[in-house]
Scaffold this active site. Structure first.
Site, PDB file in Angstrom:
ATOM      1  N   TYR A 104      35.111  76.342  21.033  1.00  0.00           N
ATOM      2  CA  TYR A 104      33.982  75.757  21.759  1.00  0.00           C
ATOM      3  C   TYR A 104      34.481  75.065  23.028  1.00  0.00           C
ATOM      4  CZ  TYR A 104      31.271  76.716  17.572  1.00  0.00           C
ATOM      5  OH  TYR A 104      30.653  77.347  16.519  1.00  0.00           O
ATOM      6  N   HIS A 136      29.554  84.967  17.885  1.00  0.00           N
ATOM      7  CA  HIS A 136      30.454  85.027  16.721  1.00  0.00           C
ATOM      8  C   HIS A 136      31.916  84.933  17.154  1.00  0.00           C
ATOM      9  CE1 HIS A 136      30.211  89.270  18.008  1.00  0.00           C
ATOM     10  NE2 HIS A 136      31.454  89.347  17.549  1.00  0.00           N
TER      11      HIS A 136
END
Length: 165
Positions: A104, A136
């Site tokens: 992230y 994903h």
């Protein structure tokens, strides 16, 4: 006209909602249209989608990806609406190569806002066009899976598929 169709895949049933121009509005590993329609911006969904047997290029891309052509989904257009950062993050996600997941924090940096890792996570969580915008491919900093709207077994299957194909 907005259309939808479901394909059987090795990762489970996969449904896509597509606009008249062939752009994916929503998609994911479900056979339930009612799980996808709420993800589409109201401005992009003028009426109820119509079920069809085949979505043309989108159906071919879904089949080809699951059969091992990991780039098959890359050129399929996608339409999503949200704030400026989320829309940009979704564009950036489309450039993350199969088999090369990012964290992230790395997604936030790639999107030009290195401190915005929570916003990067929100971009993944709010992504309506799974597979075509490959959220994903984003993992936690420690390499663990994190979340996935369509379930961690599907996310694990996708990541394994992309590293072994």
């Amino acid at each position: 006209m907005i259309s939808w169709s479901t394909e059987d895949t090795p990762a489970g049933p996969f449904t896509a909602v597509v606009d008249a121009d062939g752009a994916v509005l929503a998609s994911g590993w479900t056979a339930r249209l009612d799980e996808l329609v709420p993800l589409v911006s109201r401005e992009l969904l003028p009426g109820p989608p119509r079920e069809v047997a085949d979505l043309g290029a989108v159906t071919r891309a879904i089949r080809d990806y699951h059969a091992g052509d990991l780039r098959a989904v890359d050129e399929i257009p996608v339409r999503q609406r949200s704030g400026e950062f989320l829309e940009h993050a979704w564009q950036v996600l489309r450039k993350v190569p199969a088999g090369e997941p990012v964290s992230y924090a790395e997604l936030a940096a790639l999107a030009g806002r290195p401190q915005a890792f929570r916003a990067a996570a929100a971009a993944c969580a709010r992504n309506a066009a799974a597979l075509f915008v490959p959220c994903h491919r984003v993992l936690r900093s420690d390499g663990s899976l994190g979340g996935f709207r369509w379930g961690l077994p599907a996310k694990r299957w996708l990541l394994d598929h992309e590293t072994t194909t």
